[in-house]
Structures are given as structure tokens and as C-alpha cells.
Design an enzyme around this catalytic site. Structure first.
Site, PDB file in Angstrom:
ATOM      1  N   SER A  65      46.807  -2.402 -15.218  1.00  0.00           N
ATOM      2  CA  SER A  65      45.343  -2.328 -14.923  1.00  0.00           C
ATOM      3  C   SER A  65      45.156  -2.655 -13.440  1.00  0.00           C
ATOM      4  O   SER A  65      45.546  -3.525 -12.867  1.00  0.00           O
ATOM      5  CB  SER A  65      44.416  -3.185 -15.951  1.00  0.00           C
ATOM      6  N   HIS A  66      43.571  -2.209 -12.960  1.00  0.00           N
ATOM      7  CA  HIS A  66      43.202  -2.709 -11.787  1.00  0.00           C
ATOM      8  C   HIS A  66      42.546  -3.728 -12.136  1.00  0.00           C
ATOM      9  O   HIS A  66      42.360  -4.679 -11.054  1.00  0.00           O
ATOM     10  CB  HIS A  66      42.051  -1.611 -11.403  1.00  0.00           C
ATOM     11  N   ASP A 241      47.809   8.656 -12.466  1.00  0.00           N
ATOM     12  CA  ASP A 241      47.893   7.400 -12.196  1.00  0.00           C
ATOM     13  C   ASP A 241      48.903   6.726 -13.427  1.00  0.00           C
ATOM     14  O   ASP A 241      49.602   7.554 -14.215  1.00  0.00           O
ATOM     15  CB  ASP A 241      46.552   6.551 -12.450  1.00  0.00           C
ATOM     16  N   ASP A 243      48.577   5.154 -16.389  1.00  0.00           N
ATOM     17  CA  ASP A 243      48.520   5.549 -17.728  1.00  0.00           C
ATOM     18  C   ASP A 243      48.158   6.544 -18.014  1.00  0.00           C
ATOM     19  O   ASP A 243      47.802   7.154 -19.034  1.00  0.00           O
ATOM     20  CB  ASP A 243      47.809   4.438 -18.140  1.00  0.00           C
ATOM     21  N   ASP A 245      45.628   8.642 -17.290  1.00  0.00           N
ATOM     22  CA  ASP A 245      44.243   9.140 -17.441  1.00  0.00           C
ATOM     23  C   ASP A 245      43.242   9.680 -16.433  1.00  0.00           C
ATOM     24  O   ASP A 245      42.426  10.189 -16.513  1.00  0.00           O
ATOM     25  CB  ASP A 245      43.357   7.766 -18.209  1.00  0.00           C
ATOM     26  N   ARG A 246      43.910   9.311 -15.142  1.00  0.00           N
ATOM     27  CA  ARG A 246      42.963   9.780 -14.005  1.00  0.00           C
ATOM     28  C   ARG A 246      44.130  10.736 -13.232  1.00  0.00           C
ATOM     29  O   ARG A 246      45.302  10.925 -13.649  1.00  0.00           O
ATOM     30  CB  ARG A 246      42.786   8.686 -12.990  1.00  0.00           C
ATOM     31  N   THR A 309      28.827   3.448 -14.528  1.00  0.00           N
ATOM     32  CA  THR A 309      30.054   3.540 -14.649  1.00  0.00           C
ATOM     33  C   THR A 309      30.622   2.775 -15.875  1.00  0.00           C
ATOM     34  O   THR A 309      30.620   1.827 -16.362  1.00  0.00           O
ATOM     35  CB  THR A 309      30.695   2.622 -13.400  1.00  0.00           C
ATOM     36  N   GLU A 328      34.117  11.267 -13.188  1.00  0.00           N
ATOM     37  CA  GLU A 328      33.684  10.051 -12.385  1.00  0.00           C
ATOM     38  C   GLU A 328      34.486  10.178 -10.743  1.00  0.00           C
ATOM     39  O   GLU A 328      35.330  10.754 -10.888  1.00  0.00           O
ATOM     40  CB  GLU A 328      33.878   8.791 -13.001  1.00  0.00           C
ATOM     41  N   SER A 330      35.892   8.253  -9.352  1.00  0.00           N
ATOM     42  CA  SER A 330      37.091   7.463  -9.209  1.00  0.00           C
ATOM     43  C   SER A 330      38.274   8.307  -9.804  1.00  0.00           C
ATOM     44  O   SER A 330      39.067   7.597 -10.469  1.00  0.00           O
ATOM     45  CB  SER A 330      36.993   5.962  -9.643  1.00  0.00           C
ATOM     46  N   LYS A 341      39.110   9.288 -20.432  1.00  0.00           N
ATOM     47  CA  LYS A 341      39.308  10.258 -19.459  1.00  0.00           C
ATOM     48  C   LYS A 341      40.881  10.719 -19.693  1.00  0.00           C
ATOM     49  O   LYS A 341      41.784   9.855 -20.076  1.00  0.00           O
ATOM     50  CB  LYS A 341      39.397   9.746 -18.030  1.00  0.00           C
TER      51      LYS A 341
END
Length: 524
Positions: A65-66, A241, A243, A245-246, A309, A328, A330, A341
């Protein structure tokens, strides 16, 4: 249910299994090898049923995670609810409060370890009776869902055309397992078109962010790197990314901004994607995301929502049947098929649009490219030139003073416009300024202090957001958006088009005076 995509998988999965057994849970589902993408977790919660008809009531996701946490600050835990979406703040706040007072926990330490590499069911005796651990194929439920949404046959025809070429970079994240199943086995892509598709605990030493900075190998292959490889780039490229999702979408020597991507998907969804053939219920974007989606919604007479967000806000709208497509800035895009997402979904959406636009061209005629689709979209709806400046580890006190000054300025738009015209006479007039506040139309909850907005007469925007205000510093995020509806001016260089508004943003906010920074840490 347990889905995990982080280092040390078996150890942490076993802890969750043994704690679940000790606390009266009757059944746990685990993705094979502990590998499940975040969108696949959501799909499994919503779609998968046991032989007795049982369904998951939630899921633990162990994820890089970020947000700092765990070993090397790259290991976090999320909880998703029975709708497949992230736990809302009301739940996470209660969990946090419990962590401050907990004195003991239950764990079935004597429970034998489960081999999570082998598909099958293990039966044990738990405090509430039989306790089952089922290890299942990580991709099957997700692939089945994707095939119910998209016309795989039309995408397969596109993939098989000698005119079309394809490249997908999983950045050594969990998306690799799904890429092979979907793009190779289902859609016929060549193995050579898949990059970094072996999931690795350290992401192969790279940074699993799907952007122009970190997806270096894909960017170079697509002809967008600083040096040329001498090879003709593929027609379509995408990255995921860690996981999955992006996503990032690229054409040959062409980058599609996330804000444009969701707008283009929404504009073409009904025609190109069978799942949406009956029409879109509505569309939504996060507040900092460009207003490209707003223009599509207005032109197509769609319900439109601007939310803070956080994906949970989209989830509320979807659960109420008010939103079909959302995104979004990002690099997150999704729809109401799940409550997260979904990076691979976004790639399949783009492939569907390309297949639809080229259905009469594959046997003869010129291929309609990614760049063609984007430029036609700009010609129809106008272009939102867009960039984000991140100022990281700024003194927290200085960051708060900067934001407070921006709010104070909004009390007199005449004064603001005097300052703006003194900086750049060629910039449009500010017609509205506020600190964004959102009232959820579903549950009535109110989210305040979500960012400071300056809206211009020509549709351009400046947005300032503060992230993290601890003693070690804060991040100021500045979003700059210039709207251009003149078709003759939509092909300009992005930085050139944004330069006047960038100058206004930096001087209006007194960025350097407050922060001491002459340049942002990161520009995206």
C-alpha cells in the site's frame, strides 16, 4: 475470505485463518497461493457462492500500500464489506478505537497449517463446529465476470489482426496471473506481449505504480522514452499497479491521461461494451479529477456526481443504482460490476472500444488508433489539459498557512481576479471559489475540507489539497486544468497550454514564500 498480495503471504494468511477459527468463523476462502487482485476480491465477495449457497460476508486483503505499514513500509491490511467495497470510515474508526483498548485476542495456534498452493477444501473442528478452509483458483471467478461484461470474440478478432499489436506490463504485481489467463488464453495475445507478469514480493525491485515515471520498460516500448529502441511501438499498451486496481493506457507514442480515459470509456460504453447496452445509470469522478467526464455527462444527458477522493463514495452511488462508470486522476477507473477500481477492466474497456471502432477496418482500411479515438473525443467535447504538482514533506505548519490563505482570498473574488490579471492577463476570470464539501445523496453523510477550488469562466480549474499533516510534514497537491473547446487548439503541447495557469497557481498561492520550494517533488 482472505485475499492477499504482499510479502510473506503464507505466514500472514495462516494467522488470519487461525484467528478466524478461534472466533467462531465457519468457513474461509483463500485465493490459491494467497494471490488475489483487489478487484478480484470484490468480485469474489459479490459473485462466488459455496456449494451450499453461502457467500462471503467480507474479506481481508493483505496488500502493498501507499500507506506505510508493516515490513519495509510496504505491507498493509484492508477490510472489504459484504458489498465488495472498502469498509466505510464508520467501521474503520470503530476498529481503530478497539485497537487502543484490546487486552487479548483469540487464536487457534494448534490448528494445522493449510497448504494454500493446493486447490481444495480442508476440514477442521472449530469452537462453533466444523471449520472449512477452501483454497480456490484465483482467476476463475474474475475471468467469468469479465466474459459476462465484454464481447471477448470481438476483442479476440482485434488481437488476431496483423494491423494490431498489444503490450501489457504487470510491473511484477498480482495482475500478471490474470493477464496470462485473459490476454493470452482467452484473447490470443502472444506471450512476448506481456511484460513483468511474474508476481514478486519486491515487485522485481521496481515501483509498481502505473505511470510514465515508473513503468519505464513499457514507456520505452511504446515509443515514449527518451531514447528510441529502433523498433516500431505496439498500437496499444497498458500497465497495472501492484494489486491490479489501477491502470495506465497508452497508444503508439501517445499517453492517455486517466481523466480522459474515464471520459472516453463513458462516451463509448453503450455502443462498445455489452454490459452497458441498456444505458448508463450515471457517471462520477473524484473532485481533483479533470472535468472531462462532466462534459460527456452534460452532452449525453447523464446523471453526474463529483465526490471526494476515496472509492467508498463511488460504492455508495453504485449500491443505490445511481452510477455505472467512475474514475479518479490517480489512475483508477471502474464500474458498478464490483465496488473497487479495476485496472484489467479498464484495459478490456479500451480494447472493446478499439474493437468497435475497427469492426469494419480489420480486413481492409486504416486502423483507428488510440490517438485517433482521443483526438476525435477532444474534437467533440473539447480538451482538458491537466497536470498535478506534488510538494512532498512540506513543513506542516507552513502547508496549513498556505491553505488558510487560499481560503481567505476566496472571500473577495474581485481581489482574486485583480491578482490573477496582474500575473497573467491571458487567463480567464475566476467565477467561483470554495472549499469542497460533499453531501452524500445516499446516506446524507457530509465530508468537509476536501480541497480548495478556484473555478474559471472558461471551464478551467485550480485545486489545492493537503495530504498528511503530521509532525514530519505534509504533501500539498496542486491540480491545474485548462479547458479548451476550440478544435484548432486541442493539439497543443500540454505544458505549453498549461503554462499561464501554472504561473497563476504558483503566484496566487505564494507556494515558494510559504513552503520554500522552487519546484514540486513530482509532476504527473
Amino acid at each position: 475470505m482472505v485475499g492477499s498480495i504482499a510479502n510473506g503471504l503464507p505466514f500472514y494468511v495462516e494467522i488470519i485463518i487461525k484467528m478466524a477459527a478461534a472466533n467462531g468463523v465457519r468457513r474461509i476462502w483463500v485465493g490459491q497461493n494467497g494471490l488475489l487482485s483487489t478487484p478480484a476480491v470484490s468480485a469474489v465477495i459479490r459473485e462466488r457462492a459455496g456449494v451450499d449457497g453461502s457467500r462471503a460476508s467480507g474479506a481481508f486483503i493483505l496488500t502493498a500500500s501507499h500507506n506505510p505499514g508493516g515490513p519495509h513500509e510496504d505491507f498493509g491490511i484492508k477490510y472489504n464489506m459484504e458489498n465488495g467495497g472498502p469498509a466505510p470510515e464508520g467501521i474503520t474508526d470503530k476498529i481503530y478505537e478497539n485497537t487502543k483498548s484490546i487486552k487479548e485476542y483469540l487464536i487457534a495456534e494448534d490448528l494445522p497449517n493449510v497448504d494454500i498452493s493446493a486447490i481444495g477444501v480442508s476440514n477442521f473442528c472449530g469452537p462453533e463446529g466444523q471449520f472449512d478452509v477452501e483454497v480456490f483458483d484465483s482467476a476463475s471467478d474474475y475471468v467469468k465476470l469479465m466474459k459476462s461484461i465484454f464481447d471477448f470474440e470481438s476483442i479476440r478478432k482485434l488481437q488476431s489482426s496483423p494491423k494490431f499489436s498489444f503490450c501489457y506490463d504487470a510491473l511484477h504485481g498480482v495482475a500478471g496471473a490474470y493477464a496470462k489467463r485473459i490476454f493470452m488464453e482467452e484473447l490470443g495475445a502472444q506471450e512476448s506481449s506481456l511484460l513483468n507478469c511474474v508476481p514478486k514480493e519486491d515487485f522485481g525491485g521496481g515501483h509498481p505504480d502505473p505511470n510514465l515515471t515508473y513503468a519505464k520498460e513499457l514507456v520505452a516500448r511504446m515509443g515514449l522514452g527518451k531514447s528510441s529502441s529502433g523498433q516500431e511501438p505496439p498500437e496499444f499498451g497498458a500497465a497495472a499497479d501492484g494489486d491490479a486496481d489501477r491502470n495506465m493506457v497508452l497508444g503508439k507514442r501517445f499517453f492517455v491521461t486517466p481523466s480522459d480515459s474515464v471520459a472516453i470509456i463513458a462516451a463509448n460504453a453503450v455502443e462498445a461494451i455489452p454490459y452497458f447496452s441498456a444505458g448508463l445509470k450515471g457517471v462520477a469522478r473524484s473532485m481533483p479529477t479533470s472535468a472531462a467526464l462532466d462534459v460527456v455527462a452534460k452532452n449525453l444527458n447523464l446523471k453526474f456526481f463529483e465526490v471526494p477522493t476515496g472509492w467508498k463514495f463511488f460504492g455508495n452511488l453504485m449500491d443505490a443504482g445511481m452510477c455505472s462508470v467512475c474514475g479518479e486522476e490517480s489512475f483508477g477507473t471502474g464500474s458498478d460490476h464490483i465496488r473497487e477500481k479495476d485496472g484489467i477492466w479498464a484495459v478490456l474497456a479500451w480494447l472493446s472500444i478499439l474493437a468497435y471502432k475497427n469492426k469494419g477496418n480489420l480486413d481492409g482500411g486504416k486502423l483507428v488508433t488510440v490517438e485517433d479515438i482521443v483526438r476525435q473525443h477532444w474534437a467533440t467535447y473539447g480538451r482538458h489539459y491537466y497536470t498535478r504538482y506534488d510538494y512532498e514533506n512540506v513543513d506542516a505548519g507552513a502547508a496549513k498557512e498556505l491553505m488558510a490563505n487560499l481560503v481567505k482570498l476566496q472571500s473577495s473574488l474581485d481581489e482574486v481576479n485583480g491578482i490573477v490579471k496582474g500575473i497573467r492577463s491571458d487567463v480567464s476570470k475566476v467565477v467561483h471559489g470554495d472549499e469542497f464539501e460533499y453531501k452524500d445523496p445516499v446516506d446524507g453523510s457530509i465530508s468537509k475540507h476536501q480541497g480548495i477550488r478556484y473555478l474559471f469562466e472558461d471551464g478551467s480549474r485550480l485545486v489545492f489539497r493537503l495530504s498528511g499533516t503530521g509532525s514530519e510534514g505534509a504533501t500539498i497537491r496542486l491540480y491545474i486544468e485548462q479547458y479548451e473547446k476550440d478544435p484548432s487548439k486541442t493539439g497543443r503541447d500540454s505544458q505549453e497550454a498549461l503554462a499561464p495557469l501554472v504561473e497563476v497557481a504558483l503566484k496566487l498561492s505564494k507556494m515558494q514564500e510559504f513552503t520554500g520550494r522552487s519546484a514540486p517533488t513530482v509532476i504527473t
